[in-house]
Motif scaffolding. Structure first.
Motif, PDB file in Angstrom:
ATOM      1  N   SER A  13       0.838  -1.200   0.000  1.00 30.11           N
ATOM      2  CA  SER A  13       0.000   0.000   0.000  1.00 30.11           C
ATOM      3  C   SER A  13       0.872   1.248   0.000  1.00 30.11           C
ATOM      4  O   SER A  13       1.886   1.312   0.688  1.00 30.11           O
ATOM      5  N   PHE A  14       0.434   2.227  -0.785  1.00 28.34           N
ATOM      6  CA  PHE A  14       1.135   3.513  -0.824  1.00 28.34           C
ATOM      7  C   PHE A  14       0.240   4.571  -0.185  1.00 28.34           C
ATOM      8  O   PHE A  14      -0.930   4.710  -0.513  1.00 28.34           O
ATOM      9  N   PHE A  15       0.802   5.272   0.772  1.00 22.78           N
ATOM     10  CA  PHE A  15       0.065   6.313   1.481  1.00 22.78           C
ATOM     11  C   PHE A  15       0.844   7.607   1.348  1.00 22.78           C
ATOM     12  O   PHE A  15       1.992   7.698   1.785  1.00 22.78           O
ATOM     13  N   SER A  16       0.213   8.607   0.747  1.00 19.41           N
ATOM     14  CA  SER A  16       0.899   9.858   0.420  1.00 19.41           C
ATOM     15  C   SER A  16       1.482  10.520   1.662  1.00 19.41           C
ATOM     16  O   SER A  16       0.865  10.546   2.729  1.00 19.41           O
ATOM     17  N   LEU A  17       2.680  11.072   1.495  1.00 23.98           N
ATOM     18  CA  LEU A  17       3.340  11.801   2.583  1.00 23.98           C
ATOM     19  C   LEU A  17       2.515  13.015   2.987  1.00 23.98           C
ATOM     20  O   LEU A  17       2.481  13.393   4.158  1.00 23.98           O
ATOM     21  N   ILE A  39      -2.635  14.115   8.634  1.00 14.85           N
ATOM     22  CA  ILE A  39      -3.159  13.317   9.742  1.00 14.85           C
ATOM     23  C   ILE A  39      -2.322  13.512  10.995  1.00 14.85           C
ATOM     24  O   ILE A  39      -2.844  13.651  12.105  1.00 14.85           O
ATOM     25  N   GLY A  40      -0.996  13.553  10.817  1.00 14.26           N
ATOM     26  CA  GLY A  40      -0.117  13.742  11.967  1.00 14.26           C
ATOM     27  C   GLY A  40      -0.358  15.067  12.663  1.00 14.26           C
ATOM     28  O   GLY A  40      -0.512  15.113  13.897  1.00 14.26           O
ATOM     29  N   PHE A  41      -0.407  16.162  11.884  1.00 15.78           N
ATOM     30  CA  PHE A  41      -0.665  17.464  12.489  1.00 15.78           C
ATOM     31  C   PHE A  41      -2.070  17.537  13.075  1.00 15.78           C
ATOM     32  O   PHE A  41      -2.285  18.174  14.112  1.00 15.78           O
ATOM     33  N   THR A  42      -3.028  16.892  12.428  1.00 15.02           N
ATOM     34  CA  THR A  42      -4.387  16.897  12.944  1.00 15.02           C
ATOM     35  C   THR A  42      -4.469  16.190  14.287  1.00 15.02           C
ATOM     36  O   THR A  42      -5.091  16.687  15.237  1.00 15.02           O
ATOM     37  N   PHE A  78     -12.514  25.876  18.336  1.00 14.00           N
ATOM     38  CA  PHE A  78     -11.877  24.662  17.816  1.00 14.00           C
ATOM     39  C   PHE A  78     -12.159  24.503  16.325  1.00 14.00           C
ATOM     40  O   PHE A  78     -11.248  24.216  15.541  1.00 14.00           O
ATOM     41  N   LEU A  79     -13.410  24.683  15.926  1.00 16.35           N
ATOM     42  CA  LEU A  79     -13.767  24.493  14.521  1.00 16.35           C
ATOM     43  C   LEU A  79     -13.062  25.517  13.629  1.00 16.35           C
ATOM     44  O   LEU A  79     -12.536  25.171  12.556  1.00 16.35           O
ATOM     45  N   ILE A  80     -13.032  26.781  14.078  1.00 15.28           N
ATOM     46  CA  ILE A  80     -12.365  27.814  13.280  1.00 15.28           C
ATOM     47  C   ILE A  80     -10.865  27.539  13.192  1.00 15.28           C
ATOM     48  O   ILE A  80     -10.266  27.569  12.105  1.00 15.28           O
ATOM     49  N   THR A  81     -10.261  27.276  14.342  1.00 17.73           N
ATOM     50  CA  THR A  81      -8.819  27.007  14.368  1.00 17.73           C
ATOM     51  C   THR A  81      -8.489  25.743  13.587  1.00 17.73           C
ATOM     52  O   THR A  81      -7.481  25.674  12.880  1.00 17.73           O
ATOM     53  N   TYR A  82      -9.344  24.747  13.709  1.00 15.43           N
ATOM     54  CA  TYR A  82      -9.131  23.483  13.015  1.00 15.43           C
ATOM     55  C   TYR A  82      -9.148  23.694  11.503  1.00 15.43           C
ATOM     56  O   TYR A  82      -8.297  23.161  10.785  1.00 15.43           O
ATOM     57  N   ALA A  83     -10.122  24.488  11.030  1.00 12.54           N
ATOM     58  CA  ALA A  83     -10.215  24.747   9.587  1.00 12.54           C
ATOM     59  C   ALA A  83      -8.987  25.514   9.094  1.00 12.54           C
ATOM     60  O   ALA A  83      -8.405  25.181   8.056  1.00 12.54           O
ATOM     61  N   ILE A  84      -8.585  26.549   9.853  1.00  9.37           N
ATOM     62  CA  ILE A  84      -7.413  27.329   9.463  1.00  9.37           C
ATOM     63  C   ILE A  84      -6.170  26.455   9.467  1.00  9.37           C
ATOM     64  O   ILE A  84      -5.346  26.493   8.530  1.00  9.37           O
ATOM     65  N   LEU A  85      -6.015  25.649  10.523  1.00  9.55           N
ATOM     66  CA  LEU A  85      -4.844  24.782  10.613  1.00  9.55           C
ATOM     67  C   LEU A  85      -4.821  23.771   9.475  1.00  9.55           C
ATOM     68  O   LEU A  85      -3.764  23.503   8.888  1.00  9.55           O
ATOM     69  N   PHE A  86      -5.985  23.225   9.142  1.00  8.45           N
ATOM     70  CA  PHE A  86      -6.051  22.238   8.070  1.00  8.45           C
ATOM     71  C   PHE A  86      -5.605  22.848   6.749  1.00  8.45           C
ATOM     72  O   PHE A  86      -4.837  22.247   5.994  1.00  8.45           O
ATOM     73  N   ILE A  87      -6.070  24.068   6.474  1.00  8.78           N
ATOM     74  CA  ILE A  87      -5.675  24.747   5.228  1.00  8.78           C
ATOM     75  C   ILE A  87      -4.177  25.024   5.222  1.00  8.78           C
ATOM     76  O   ILE A  87      -3.485  24.794   4.219  1.00  8.78           O
ATOM     77  N   LEU A  88      -3.659  25.517   6.352  1.00  3.42           N
ATOM     78  CA  LEU A  88      -2.228  25.829   6.433  1.00  3.42           C
ATOM     79  C   LEU A  88      -1.381  24.574   6.276  1.00  3.42           C
ATOM     80  O   LEU A  88      -0.377  24.562   5.544  1.00  3.42           O
ATOM     81  N   VAL A  89      -1.768  23.512   6.959  1.00  6.52           N
ATOM     82  CA  VAL A  89      -0.999  22.270   6.875  1.00  6.52           C
ATOM     83  C   VAL A  89      -1.083  21.681   5.472  1.00  6.52           C
ATOM     84  O   VAL A  89      -0.096  21.162   4.938  1.00  6.52           O
ATOM     85  N   PHE A  90      -2.269  21.784   4.857  1.00  5.02           N
ATOM     86  CA  PHE A  90      -2.419  21.271   3.499  1.00  5.02           C
ATOM     87  C   PHE A  90      -1.504  22.031   2.537  1.00  5.02           C
ATOM     88  O   PHE A  90      -0.820  21.426   1.705  1.00  5.02           O
ATOM     89  N   ALA A  91      -1.495  23.375   2.659  1.00  3.28           N
ATOM     90  CA  ALA A  91      -0.629  24.179   1.793  1.00  3.28           C
ATOM     91  C   ALA A  91       0.846  23.891   2.088  1.00  3.28           C
ATOM     92  O   ALA A  91       1.662  23.746   1.163  1.00  3.28           O
TER      93      ALA A  91
END
Length: 346
Positions: A18-22, A28-31, A225-238
């Motif tokens: 199985s290949f799991f993207s970095l 997932i790790g940051f989340t 939490f929801l606001i910070t979570y969304a912002i963090l998710f976008i930042l980590v994704f970028a």
């Protein structure tokens, strides 16, 4: 995100991996890390705010019950308990009873959360008698009747000795719930002029304030939490996209090189303003590709030279095979005989 890769083992068997993207690993790790940190911060903030609210309400409760004690007419209270007569409703028409309720009413008017009552020690072990309860003027179902007996092994009986708060099973000051709502309670002794304890005042505080604080914390923290979570998710994704792009480029280049295409330009990956390990990896990979290409070209030349030598050897073997045949020897013999006859004729 996840793919199935096929690889071949030494035995020729197909192995599925199985290949799991970095990028998704980073997400997932940051989340997970953020969730753990947020949960710890939420627990600390929730506990701290709740304790502050409880501390505040405990301080108000303590001040209220001690102020209520100061206004109790202990002589009138003892006389009422000694010879007062209950009426048909379970209370008393005695003016002294109303005087006690009047003082408890004053306490309630000053502190609307407070519902005070007065009680004395009974003759039996852990027995108390309720003399006056303010609920008698508001709700008969909630009120203790005049001289109603009650056996207590907890804070109610200890309130006849010292200032006492009702505690939970862990021995901590906290709210409790009954059929009429959520409360906190405190008890303090009433002393006569000689400093002797003759009665006690109990005060039940409505504790919806604590629940409101808890609910407010929950709603506000959930929103944060929801606001910070969304912002963090976008930042980590970028960030993960920026971080994994050169790795993906190296991977694509490696696949093409594995197929024999060595004309891959890795200079763009290594030419970064702020060089890091990925840039160094690209440089090393570029050098490695160049050396592999040179070795492959050298190997191809050696194979070509070996092939030429093999062809010459095969030709020599074929000539030897022809020369050694009887047919060839007979041809040689005839040719020699012809040359001899020609020489004689000349």
């Amino acid at each position: 995100m996840a793919e199935n890769n096929l690889s071949t083992t030494d035995n020729g068997d197909v192995k599925r991996s199985s290949f799991f993207s970095l990028r998704w690993k980073l997400l997932i790790g940051f989340t997970v890390l953020f969730s753990v940190v947020f949960a710890a911060a939420f627990y600390w903030f929730f506990t701290t705010a709740t304790n502050l609210a409880l501390g505040r309400i405990q301080e108000d409760l303590s001040d209220t019950v001690q102020a209520a004690v100061e206004g109790v007419n202990h002589e009138e209270l003892l006389a009422l308990a000694a010879d007062g007569v209950p009426n048909d409703a379970g209370y008393s028409d005695d003016q002294r009873f109303n005087n006690q309720l009047d003082w408890l009413e004053v306490v309630h008017q000053i502190e609307p959360r407070a519902w005070p009552y007065v009680y004395i020690r009974g003759e039996g072990e852990n027995e108390v008698f309720f003399v006056a309860d303010l609920w008698a003027r508001y709700d008969d179902d909630r009120s203790a009747s005049f001289m109603e007996p009650y056996t207590s092994t907890g804070s109610l009986i200890r309130g006849l000795d010292e200032l006492t708060f009702r505690l939970n099973d862990q021995g901590e000051f906290d709210t409790y719930t009954d059929s009429f709502g959520r409360w906190v309670s405190a008890y303090a002794p009433v002393m006569n002029d000689q400093g002797e304890i003759v009665a006690a005042v109990g005060v039940d505080f409505r504790a919806e304030y604590v629940d409101n604080v808890r609910q407010s914390i929950l709603s506000q923290m959930l929103t944060a939490f929801l606001i910070t979570y969304a912002i963090l998710f976008i930042l980590v994704f970028a960030f993960s996209q920026i971080f994994t792009r050169p790795i993906a480029q190296l991977t694509d280049a490696a696949e093409l090189i594995g197929e024999g295409d060595y004309e891959q330009d890795l200079s763009e990956i290594g030419a970064q303003r702020f060089r890091d390990e990925i840039g160094r990896l690209a440089d090393v990979f570029d050098i490695m590709v160049e050396k592999v290409y040179e070795r492959e070209q050298k190997l191809l030349r050696q194979v070509a030279e070996l092939r030429i030598e093999i062809d010459k050897g095969q030709q020599s073997e074929q000539v030897d095979e022809i020369v050694e045949t009887d047919f060839f020897r007979e041809l040689q013999s005839r040719a020699a005989k012809l040359r001899q006859e020609r020489d004689q004729d000349e």
